[in-house]
Structures are given as C-alpha cells and as structure tokens.
Design an enzyme around this catalytic site. Structure first.
Site, PDB file in Angstrom:
ATOM      1  N   HIS A  34      -2.657   0.176   5.729  1.00 40.34           N
ATOM      2  CA  HIS A  34      -2.755   1.202   4.690  1.00 40.34           C
ATOM      3  C   HIS A  34      -1.551   1.038   3.751  1.00 40.34           C
ATOM      4  O   HIS A  34      -0.730   0.115   3.937  1.00 40.34           O
ATOM      5  CB  HIS A  34      -2.803   2.598   5.328  1.00 40.34           C
ATOM      6  CG  HIS A  34      -1.721   2.848   6.344  1.00 40.34           C
ATOM      7  ND1 HIS A  34      -0.385   2.924   6.009  1.00 40.34           N
ATOM      8  CD2 HIS A  34      -1.763   3.003   7.699  1.00 40.34           C
ATOM      9  CE1 HIS A  34       0.334   3.140   7.088  1.00 40.34           C
ATOM     10  NE2 HIS A  34      -0.475   3.180   8.150  1.00 40.34           N
ATOM     11  N   HIS A  37       1.976   0.305   5.087  1.00 37.31           N
ATOM     12  CA  HIS A  37       2.275  -1.093   5.429  1.00 37.31           C
ATOM     13  C   HIS A  37       2.594  -1.888   4.156  1.00 37.31           C
ATOM     14  O   HIS A  37       3.564  -2.649   4.114  1.00 37.31           O
ATOM     15  CB  HIS A  37       1.084  -1.748   6.142  1.00 37.31           C
ATOM     16  CG  HIS A  37       0.741  -1.123   7.468  1.00 37.31           C
ATOM     17  ND1 HIS A  37      -0.386  -0.360   7.660  1.00 37.31           N
ATOM     18  CD2 HIS A  37       1.360  -1.160   8.669  1.00 37.31           C
ATOM     19  CE1 HIS A  37      -0.441   0.041   8.917  1.00 37.31           C
ATOM     20  NE2 HIS A  37       0.606  -0.418   9.564  1.00 37.31           N
ATOM     21  N   GLN A  62       3.129  -2.014  24.640  1.00 34.31           N
ATOM     22  CA  GLN A  62       3.696  -0.769  24.134  1.00 34.31           C
ATOM     23  C   GLN A  62       2.749   0.418  24.299  1.00 34.31           C
ATOM     24  O   GLN A  62       3.062   1.522  23.878  1.00 34.31           O
ATOM     25  CB  GLN A  62       4.162  -0.908  22.686  1.00 34.31           C
ATOM     26  CG  GLN A  62       3.063  -1.045  21.656  1.00 34.31           C
ATOM     27  CD  GLN A  62       3.627  -1.386  20.284  1.00 34.31           C
ATOM     28  OE1 GLN A  62       4.087  -2.498  20.030  1.00 34.31           O
ATOM     29  NE2 GLN A  62       3.609  -0.421  19.371  1.00 34.31           N
ATOM     30  N   ASP A 151       8.159   5.737  11.784  1.00 32.65           N
ATOM     31  CA  ASP A 151       8.468   5.567  13.210  1.00 32.65           C
ATOM     32  C   ASP A 151       9.990   5.528  13.331  1.00 32.65           C
ATOM     33  O   ASP A 151      10.582   4.462  13.521  1.00 32.65           O
ATOM     34  CB  ASP A 151       7.813   4.285  13.727  1.00 32.65           C
ATOM     35  CG  ASP A 151       6.301   4.315  13.533  1.00 32.65           C
ATOM     36  OD1 ASP A 151       5.616   4.862  14.397  1.00 32.65           O
ATOM     37  OD2 ASP A 151       5.816   3.827  12.490  1.00 32.65           O
ATOM     38  N   ARG A 188      -3.620   5.746  12.940  1.00 29.89           N
ATOM     39  CA  ARG A 188      -4.288   6.704  13.842  1.00 29.89           C
ATOM     40  C   ARG A 188      -4.918   7.875  13.089  1.00 29.89           C
ATOM     41  O   ARG A 188      -5.638   8.667  13.703  1.00 29.89           O
ATOM     42  CB  ARG A 188      -3.305   7.197  14.906  1.00 29.89           C
ATOM     43  CG  ARG A 188      -2.954   6.120  15.932  1.00 29.89           C
ATOM     44  CD  ARG A 188      -2.171   6.687  17.117  1.00 29.89           C
ATOM     45  NE  ARG A 188      -2.055   5.730  18.200  1.00 29.89           N
ATOM     46  CZ  ARG A 188      -1.009   4.905  18.396  1.00 29.89           C
ATOM     47  NH1 ARG A 188       0.006   4.927  17.554  1.00 29.89           N
ATOM     48  NH2 ARG A 188      -0.992   4.086  19.430  1.00 29.89           N
TER      49      ARG A 188
HETATM   50  P1  AMP Z   1       2.099  -0.069  12.931  1.00 26.53           P
HETATM   51  O1  AMP Z   1       1.024  -0.968  12.390  1.00 26.53           O
HETATM   52  O2  AMP Z   1       1.673   1.351  13.121  1.00 26.53           O
HETATM   53  O3  AMP Z   1       2.781  -0.667  14.144  1.00 26.53           O
HETATM   54  O4  AMP Z   1       3.217  -0.002  11.802  1.00 26.53           O
HETATM   55  C1  AMP Z   1       3.775  -1.181  11.285  1.00 26.53           C
HETATM   56  C2  AMP Z   1       4.938  -0.822  10.402  1.00 26.53           C
HETATM   57  O5  AMP Z   1       4.494  -0.008   9.320  1.00 26.53           O
HETATM   58  C3  AMP Z   1       6.034  -0.032  11.128  1.00 26.53           C
HETATM   59  O6  AMP Z   1       7.303  -0.481  10.689  1.00 26.53           O
HETATM   60  C4  AMP Z   1       5.764   1.382  10.667  1.00 26.53           C
HETATM   61  O7  AMP Z   1       6.894   2.215  10.722  1.00 26.53           O
HETATM   62  C5  AMP Z   1       5.313   1.142   9.246  1.00 26.53           C
HETATM   63  N1  AMP Z   1       4.560   2.306   8.758  1.00 26.53           N
HETATM   64  C6  AMP Z   1       3.481   2.874   9.346  1.00 26.53           C
HETATM   65  N2  AMP Z   1       3.091   3.976   8.653  1.00 26.53           N
HETATM   66  C7  AMP Z   1       3.948   4.096   7.610  1.00 26.53           C
HETATM   67  C8  AMP Z   1       4.082   5.030   6.534  1.00 26.53           C
HETATM   68  N3  AMP Z   1       3.251   6.058   6.387  1.00 26.53           N
HETATM   69  N4  AMP Z   1       5.080   4.841   5.648  1.00 26.53           N
HETATM   70  C9  AMP Z   1       5.946   3.789   5.791  1.00 26.53           C
HETATM   71  N5  AMP Z   1       5.877   2.887   6.777  1.00 26.53           N
HETATM   72  C10 AMP Z   1       4.888   3.027   7.676  1.00 26.53           C
END
Ligand code: AMP
Length: 286
Positions: A34, A37, A62, A151, A188
């Site tokens: 999204h 990312h 994880q 996160d 999610r």
């Molecule tokens: P994930 O795919 O959920 O493991 O997230 C991958 C990366 O994208 C991690 O560094 C997250 O912190 C970052 N991320 C996820 N959601 C957001 C958001 N809403 N704003 C900024 N970074 C995000």
C-alpha cells in the site's frame, strides 16, 4: 525492474551495484503493498539511493501459533506492479527454504527494546523479525534501509540490532502514512469490513485527541495515555491490548511530565490486530 527468486541472485545484483559505486537503498516487506510501503522507496530516493531494492517475504518465524501466517494477504502480481510504478530497481521474492535452510539453528535476539509492548503479546515475534532482517541485510547489502514508524517498536529493534551487530547500515524511519480519515495504512486493514472499519478509527482518534491535549499544555504522560485509552474503550468493537507512554528513543516507560513522549497502542478490532502510535514533541512536528 529485476525480479529475483533466490538470495544468491540478489546478492549478485547488490555486489555489482557496489562495484559500480551505486548507493543501495532497501526496504523489506511482507507484501500486500500500500502507499505506506511506497513511501519507504520514496524516502530511500530522497536519501540519495540510486539502486533501490525491495523484498516480499511473509516471514513464518515472526508469527506465533494461532496468528494469521496462513491467511496473511498475498497478491504478488499487484505488488510487483506497485513496486515497478514506485521505481524500485530490484525485488527479491525468496522461498522459506532459501531463507531458512534445512536445519537452521541461528537466530538473532535483541533483548531490552523487544520486551513489553508488542513483545509481551507476541512472544518470539521480534526474534523472528530481527533474524529475517539480519539475513536480508546480508543479502541486499544496503547502505540505507528504510522502516516505517507505524511499527515503532520494530524500528527501535532494528536500529539496536544494526548498531550492535555492526552492520554499518543507516536506518531511516518513515512517517506513518494514513488514510484520509486517520486510519494508519496496514496490510491487515484488509481484514476490516463494514462496522469494524469504522470502529478501527478509535485508535487514531484517541492518538489525535492526546495530541490536541498535548498542544493544549497537558504534559503528564499518564494522563495522555489515559485519554487514548478512554477513547478506545468507548468503542465496543475494540479490545485494547496495550496503551502506553514511552520515551521516543529508548522506549522506556515515562511517568513524569515530559517535553516529548511516544504514545503506542495495540487493539483488536474484529478479526484484525491493529497498532498505531504518535510522537509528541514540545515545539516540534507530529
Ligand atoms: P510489512 O509489510 O507490514 O512488514 O511492512 C513493511 C514495512 O512497511 C515496515 O517497515 C513497516 O513499518 C512499513 N509500513 C507499514 N505500514 C506503514 C504505514 N502506514 N506508513 C509507513 N510505513 C509503513
């Protein structure tokens, strides 16, 4: 955009980039991408990276027993399209057996900062995160790696690990990207339907309420956390896991009035476990 299915191919690409004097930026993901990312890759470009790499890997270590590893959203074609449009140069989509060779015995454990908050409700989660990120750092060999402040504890764990293990990688934190109504973007969020989607707004609403109290002069971290808590408690579809006031860098609990504080929340709304946070700085942004 180069697409690699094995760590060795990505390593080869990274080595070639380094030989050419290019500056490698890297941001790992679990896919279901999204705008949050995409912001990581924009941040890497703004940090002068001219070789930008991504990974998509739903990391089994994880996830705890009973968590959503199996049903975590997977959408490879759409993800690749988004990465291409974001100007990413290379993407790694490894298999579980490449990331965890048969008989794996090596794990990375960051102690203090992994404890409490999400570490309390998800035992082993940050061990899985630190382990996979360390492996990915060795594969993508970046100069700069970007992680989202969404996160917040994960970002602190990665910063600690990169420092402690001497990776020599600059860790860049990206601000939280939100929907127009305030909901922090998350893969999610796809679990949220109908009334749950509306109910999920109680997290950001609580944090924004605390922000306006802070701007009005409230400096007691416990009062700010209590305001967030009562806002979320007012939403019957939400079940709080934690609401905490912590030091923005160390993540230690803060109890005395302070000029800067990070408020962090985790709550379950319907089938989704959601997290969000805000950092309040006297005279600062956010
Ligand atoms: P994930 O795919 O959920 O493991 O997230 C991958 C990366 O994208 C991690 O560094 C997250 O912190 C970052 N991320 C996820 N959601 C957001 C958001 N809403 N704003 C900024 N970074 C995000």
């Amino acid at each position: 955009m180069e697409l690699f299915r094995t760590p060795a191919e990505m390593q080869g690409w990274a080595d070639a980039c380094r030989r050419e004097g290019r500056r490698i930026g890297f941001a790992p993901t679990m896919g279901a991408l999204h705008a949050g990312h995409v912001s990581l890759y924009e941040l890497l470009r703004s940090r002068r990276c001219n070789a930008v790499a991504a990974s998509i890997f739903v990391n089994p270590t994880q996830f705890g027993p009973g968590e959503d590893f199996e049903k975590y959203p997977r959408d490879e074609a759409r993800d690749l399209d988004m990465l291409r449009r974001a100007g990413v140069d290379a993407v790694l989509l490894p298999s579980v057996s490449d990331m965890y060779p048969e008989g794996s015995q090596t794990f990375v454990e960051v102690t203090g900062v992994s404890q409490g908050l999400c570490g309390a409700g998800r035992p082993g989660h940050f061990r899985g995160v630190a382990t996979v990120v360390a492996k990915l750092f060795n594969i993508a060999r970046p100069h700069v790696a970007a992680f989202g402040e969404k996160d917040y504890q994960q970002l602190a764990v990665i910063r600690r690990m990169a420092l402690d293990l001497g990776f020599g990688i600059e860790i860049a934190g990206a601000p939280i990207v939100r929907e127009a109504d305030g909901l922090a973007l998350s893969s999610r969020n796809r679990y949220l339907e109908g009334a749950d989607r509306t109910a999920a707004l109680c997290l950001s609403r609580g944090l924004f309420l605390a922000k306006s109290l802070f701007e009005g002069g409230e400096r007691d971290p416990l009062a700010l956390a209590a305001a967030v808590r009562s806002e979320i408690e007012g939403e019957p579809r939400a079940a709080i896991e934690y609401v905490e006031a912590r030091h923005p860098e160390t993540l230690e609990p803060v109890t005395l009035p302070s000029g800067s504080v990070t408020l962090l929340v985790a709550a379950r709304v319907g089938p989704a476990r959601l997290i969000d946070n805000i950092t309040l700085h006297q005279g600062g942004q956010q």
